[in-house]
Every structure is written in structure tokens, then in C-alpha cells.
Design an enzyme around this catalytic site. Structure first.
Site, mmCIF file in Angstrom:
data_model
loop_
_atom_site.group_PDB
_atom_site.id
_atom_site.type_symbol
_atom_site.label_atom_id
_atom_site.label_comp_id
_atom_site.label_asym_id
_atom_site.label_seq_id
_atom_site.Cartn_x
_atom_site.Cartn_y
_atom_site.Cartn_z
ATOM 1 N N LYS A 122 -11.878 -17.596 55.754
ATOM 2 C CA LYS A 122 -12.428 -17.650 54.401
ATOM 3 C C LYS A 122 -11.383 -17.167 53.393
ATOM 4 O O LYS A 122 -10.635 -16.226 53.647
ATOM 5 C CB LYS A 122 -13.690 -16.784 54.303
ATOM 6 C CG LYS A 122 -14.899 -17.366 55.030
ATOM 7 C CD LYS A 122 -16.131 -16.518 54.782
ATOM 8 C CE LYS A 122 -17.377 -17.132 55.418
ATOM 9 N NZ LYS A 122 -18.584 -16.325 55.179
ATOM 10 N N HIS A 143 -12.853 -10.059 58.051
ATOM 11 C CA HIS A 143 -13.712 -9.571 56.970
ATOM 12 C C HIS A 143 -12.847 -8.993 55.848
ATOM 13 O O HIS A 143 -11.936 -8.202 56.110
ATOM 14 C CB HIS A 143 -14.653 -8.469 57.475
ATOM 15 C CG HIS A 143 -15.777 -8.980 58.324
ATOM 16 N ND1 HIS A 143 -16.517 -8.171 59.151
ATOM 17 C CD2 HIS A 143 -16.300 -10.224 58.464
ATOM 18 C CE1 HIS A 143 -17.432 -8.879 59.773
ATOM 19 N NE2 HIS A 143 -17.324 -10.133 59.368
#
Length: 310
Positions: free
Chosen positions: A184, A282
Site C-alpha cells: 500500500k 503497516h
């Protein structure tokens, strides 16, 4: 499953409608400029459309009372507190964009509190269940060899399902035993494969040319469909369901369950939270901290089951 061969990764497409007002289109463009993924932009727009159904007033003219009325509307339509909180977050982002663009001076969501919701712990599997699942594919077959490799890589590396099915040959380094993953926000991370995944991938790569035998295209995906193209998230979801049933695992399992198991088992075996955060990709450590609660809950259940004074 689709019989169409995809020679490029199957990426999400924009969910556009002719009825969208211009401000939603402008907001979507602004999100694109911020580098948000197609899936994230679609989610924001989908949430805003649902919120707009709660009022006849144009969204850009909403005040705090309209936001509160929207939350009531969502509650009356049986939307969970967690869904309401997500909708509120989408509204906040929309109005922050308007304030930043000088369209309005205030954010009507600024003083609205999130609906209280219990944050559920991620579903995971025991190490025994994982072993049974990983051994479920029949490696005497071509598809079984591929599926075994996919499951091993998913668990060994904690990948998102999109990262697994879009994995290309140039991201795989068997000499050093690492994957180079772009996750991401286009953030790159290196993840070790581990011995079991390395062996499974090597066994699969020896037979991978058979998937390309019926096509004239040399698709660069590591894991190929029977048609010699990229797999989809939906393909892998079906595989997980198939092997969960074969392994006689009674709990509901999704592709993301293997990612949860990866993180939880690392923590159970003494890995530090920061390392797990880096491996998962993350951006915020608080996202990773949920797994400490899973590990703690597991230790508590073991204590209650086995300690003589429990």
C-alpha cells in the site's frame, strides 16, 4: 472461475456513475492526487453515496446536525457502529478536502464523536491448524504443487492477497531467499521466504512452464492460472475455502486469516512488534498492536486450560 487469461495483474477499476455530482468527481481526483489507491477511492465514494441518501441537502452544504442525522439514519438501517464510524471517517475526509480547497471554512464532523464499537480481534488459526491446511493440497498434481506453494508463501511472508496473486518473477529472489513486495502507498519491503516456502516455490517453478504450454504469452506472474495468466483475489479465495474444507477446519477462514496467523505466531514466538510491523507493511504501529491482544488472549487461554491454580 474465469477462463479468460490475464497477462497483466487484475487491478480494481473505478466505480463511476453518470449520476455522481461534480463534487464527488472532484473529490475522487483530489484523492488520486494524494496517491490513494483505486480501491480506497472507490470505498470513500461508496460511503459518501450512502451518506447522501440520508438527506435531501447537497453534501457540501451539510452542517453538524446533518452529520448527526446521517448517523441516526445509518443506525436505523441496521448499520453497525463500526460501519457508522467508517462512514463518518469518509465524511471527515470529504470535508477536510473542502476546507483545504477553500470551499468552506469549517468541518462539520470536527466535534462529532465516533460511534462506540468493540474492535474485534483478527481471526487466526492455531499452528496445528496451519500445518494441516498447508499439507492439504495434493502435490502429486500440477495444481496441487502450485496451491501448496501459494499457501506456504502466504503464511511464511504474511502477504496481502493482492500482493500474492500479483507477485511477479522479478520480485522473487531464490538465491537470497527474499521477496521484494510493493504494498500500500507504493511502499517497498523485503520479506524472507523461509525454508518451507522456498522448497515449495522451487518445486512449483520446475512445473510452472506447463501452465504456459497452451499459450504463446510468457506471463510474468509467479503463480499462474490454468490458462497461463494472473490469478484474481477471487481465485485464491476459492482455493482457501477448498483446502479449509479438506483440512476439516471448522472456523471460517479467508485469505487474510493466513496474514493474521503469520503475525500472531511471530509474536507468540518472541518477535518484537516493530519487526512484525515492517514485515506486514503497516505504516502505523498501532495497526500492528492488535496482534499483541491476540497473542495475550492465547496465553491467557493456555494458562486457564493448563495451570493447576486456574
Amino acid at each position: 472461475m474465469s477462463k479468460t487469461r490475464a497477462t497483466k495483474p487484475r487491478l480494481p477499476y473505478l466505480t463511476l456513475t453518470d449520476s455522481d455530482p461534480s463534487f464527488l468527481t472532484e473529490f475522487r481526483i483530489a484523492m488520486l492526487a494524494r496517491g490513494l489507491s483505486t480501491r480506497t477511492r472507490n470505498a470513500y465514494i461508496r460511503d459518501l453515496r450512502l451518506c447522501m441518501a440520508s438527506s435531501d441537502k447537497p453534501l457540501p452544504t451539510w452542517q453538524e446536525s446533518d452529520v448527526l442525522a446521517c448517523l441516526t439514519y445509518l443506525s436505523d438501517h441496521d448499520k453497525s457502529p463500526r460501519t457508522q464510524a467508517r462512514m463518518l471517517a469518509s465524511l471527515r475526509q470529504f470535508f477536510l478536502w473542502q476546507v483545504g480547497d477553500g470551499v468552506r471554512d469549517d468541518n462539520p464532523c470536527e466535534h462529532v464523536k465516533n460511534p462506540k464499537a468493540m474492535k474485534p480481534l483478527p481471526k487466526t488459526l492455531s499452528e496445528d491448524d496451519i500445518t494441516t491446511l498447508l499439507n492439504a493440497p495434493n502435490t502429486a498434481t500440477l495444481l496441487g504443487v502450485r496451491d501448496k506453494a501459494m499457501l506456504e508463501v502466504m503464511y511464511a511472508c504474511g502477504l496481502r492477497v493482492s500482493e500474492l496473486v500479483n507477485l511477479s518473477l522479478d520480485q522473487l529472489n531464490l538465491t537470497s531467499g527474499w521477496l521484494q513486495i510493493t504494498g500500500k502507498g507504493n511502499k517497498m519491503r523485503l520479506i524472507p521466504l523461509g525454508e518451507y516456502a522456498m522448497e515449495a516455490v522451487k518445486a512449483y517453478l520446475l512445473q510452472r512452464p506447463e501452465f504456459l504450454a497452451k499459450t504463446d504469452s510468457d506471463c510474468q506472474a509467479v503463480f499462474l492460472t490454468e490458462q497461463g495468466g494472473y490469478m484474481t483475489r477471487h481465485n485464491f479465495w476459492h482455493l482457501i475455502k477448498k483446502y479449509t474444507a479438506l483440512a476439516n477446519i471448522s472456523v471460517a477462514v479467508s485469505p487474510h486469516t493466513l496474514r493474521h496467523a503469520f503475525a500472531t505466531h511471530l509474536l507468540n514466538h518472541g518477535a518484537d512488534l516493530r519487526s512484525v510491523q515492517l514485515l506486514l507493511g503497516h505504516s502505523d504501529l498501532s495497526t500492528t498492536q492488535i496482534y499483541t491482544h491476540v497473542a495475550t488472549a492465547r496465553l491467557q487461554s493456555l494458562h486457564e486450560a493448563h495451570h493447576p491454580r486456574s
